[in-house]
Enzyme design. Structure first.
Site, short mmCIF file in Angstrom:
data_model
loop_
_atom_site.label_atom_id
_atom_site.label_comp_id
_atom_site.label_asym_id
_atom_site.label_seq_id
_atom_site.Cartn_x
_atom_site.Cartn_y
_atom_site.Cartn_z
N ARG A 76 0.82 -1.22 0.00
CA ARG A 76 0.00 0.00 0.00
C ARG A 76 0.85 1.26 0.00
O ARG A 76 0.53 2.21 -0.72
CB ARG A 76 -1.04 -0.02 1.12
N THR A 77 1.92 1.29 0.77
CA THR A 77 2.72 2.53 0.79
C THR A 77 3.40 2.71 -0.57
O THR A 77 3.46 3.82 -1.09
CB THR A 77 3.76 2.47 1.92
N LYS A 105 27.10 -7.58 -6.45
CA LYS A 105 28.53 -7.56 -6.83
C LYS A 105 29.37 -7.01 -5.69
O LYS A 105 30.56 -6.73 -5.86
CB LYS A 105 28.74 -6.68 -8.06
N ARG A 126 12.12 3.01 1.32
CA ARG A 126 11.73 2.18 2.48
C ARG A 126 12.87 1.20 2.71
O ARG A 126 13.34 0.54 1.78
CB ARG A 126 10.44 1.42 2.21
N HIS A 156 8.07 6.48 10.37
CA HIS A 156 7.25 6.41 9.16
C HIS A 156 6.52 7.76 9.05
O HIS A 156 5.32 7.85 9.25
CB HIS A 156 6.27 5.25 9.31
C1 NCD Z 1 2.85 -0.03 8.40
C2 NCD Z 1 4.36 -0.12 8.26
O1 NCD Z 1 4.86 -0.53 7.21
O2 NCD Z 1 5.00 0.26 9.21
N1 NCD Z 1 2.16 -0.21 7.20
C3 NCD Z 1 2.03 0.82 6.32
O3 NCD Z 1 2.97 1.49 5.95
N2 NCD Z 1 0.78 1.11 5.94
C4 NCD Z 1 2.31 -0.84 9.51
C5 NCD Z 1 2.61 -2.30 9.57
O4 NCD Z 1 3.28 -2.85 8.71
O5 NCD Z 1 2.12 -2.89 10.53
#
Ligand code: NCD
Length: 345
Positions: A76-77, A105, A126, A156
């Site tokens: 989703r992100t 490498k 990420r 986050h």
């Molecule tokens: C969260 C994350 O990745 O920290 N999810 C997200 O970004 N919507 C929460 C989770 O993974 O529990």
């Protein structure tokens, strides 16, 4: 990564011209930034309702190119940032598997990111390492912006901003004087940590932390709350009393991917769940939030109730991330002018 520098110093390495240049830590955002971003998100979603408006937004940043570097699982992100790039007309490309890059490498991840920064105008990142995005942002100084889409167990910030946006919309803008309850794995949940930093910017809030004893909130966040004089209480029982007094309940899943030796197996998580059976305890105006993905801690039967705001969070996230990218590129004043010319004249 333990960062021993003061928050003020860390923020000074990430902000430029009075606003975040990189988006790495929630502590970079003052109330004015948060309010500006929420207003911008509202304006962008209104503008995008018409073909002409969406085409205007899509012309804004066509000259910028983005790399979405996501080496930790995400759907989703990732797609939220993809959608944000599409709304702003930004061509993007992604790397999701370091196994297909030169890291096999023997190249360090630091070098990989520096190479990417030569091709692109923005990196959305990420990463499983707590301090990696911050380290790269301060090493690369102000060459191109890095937006943190989730760093280890630590932060986050874009989720925190979309959560504030959701709270504001649900509470008709007033966040002050509310009671907000966080439930679950608070020790390793980066969404809660980042959101708490932002909540410290609001007055007269009360925060409840409800978690199994092994998974309580870390001392750095507790210290921060004390420093900002925010009223809070830690609980190990998810009691009816806490549910009754809450204006918002923010559920989270067990973050067992961070286990070193299966320590989550020793945790009884079953009582840190919200179900339809709790409904008689809810304030009529209660809102229920969850960053998703969920497991058993949030009953599907609540989905169709007026309390559920987790689908709104997903939609709000796309607009907030669009606003963040526009803001980082200083495209916000053009968007505000367009909004005023179109809707307020
Ligand atoms: C969260 C994350 O990745 O920290 N999810 C997200 O970004 N919507 C929460 C989770 O993974 O529990």
């Amino acid at each position: 990564m333990v960062n021993v520098q003061s928050t003020e110093h860390r923020v000074s390495l990430l902000n430029k011209y009075d606003r975040p240049f990189h988006v790495i830590l929630s502590q970079q955002f003052e109330r004015t930034h948060i309010d500006e971003l929420c207003n911008l998100s509202d304006m962008m979603r209104s503008i995008a309702e018409t073909k002409k408006g969406l085409e205007f937004l899509q012309s804004m940043l066509r000259h910028k190119r983005a790399m979405i570097y996501f080496t930790q699982p995400s759907t989703r992100t990732f797609l939220s940032f993809v959608s944000a790039c599409q709304i702003l007309g930004i061509p993007y490309i992604d790397v999701r598997d370091p196994q297909v890059s030169s890291e096999v490498k023997g190249e360090t991840e630091e070098d990989t990111v520096k190479v990417l920064s030569q091709y692109f105008d923005l990196i959305v990142m990420r990463h499983p390492g707590d301090g990696f995005a911050e380290q790269m942002a301060s090493e690369m100084q102000f060459s191109i912006p890095i937006i943190n889409g989730g760093s280890g167990k630590d932060q986050h910030p874009t989720q925190a901003l979309l959560d504030i946006y959701t709270l504001k919309r649900s509470f008709n803008n007033g966040l002050e004087n509310r009671e907000i309850t966080f439930v679950g794995d608070l020790k390793r949940g980066r969404t809660v940590r980042s959101l708490v930093y932002l909540l410290c910017k609001y007055k007269n809030l009360h925060i409840n932390f409800v978690s199994p004893p092994q998974l309580g909130m870390e001392a750095d966040i507790i210290d921060y709350l004390k420093r900002y004089n925010v009223s809070f209480k830690e609980h190990t029982m998810f009691s009816g009393e806490v549910i009754k007094s809450s204006d918002a309940i923010y559920m989270t899943r067990l973050q067992d991917e961070h286990d070193k030796k299966g320590e989550s197996l020793a945790v009884d998580y079953s009582s840190y769940a919200l179900t339809i059976k709790h409904q008689h305890l809810f304030k009529p105006s209660l809102i229920i939030m969850h960053p998703l993905p969920r497991r058993k801690e949030l009953d599907k039967a609540l989905d169709s109730t007026q309390y559920a705001k987790y689908w709104d969070q997903v939609k709000n996230g796309m607009w907030m991330r669009s606003a963040i990218i526009a803001y980082v590129f200083h495209a916000d004043s053009n968007i505000i002018n367009y909004y005023h010319d179109t809707y307020l004249k």
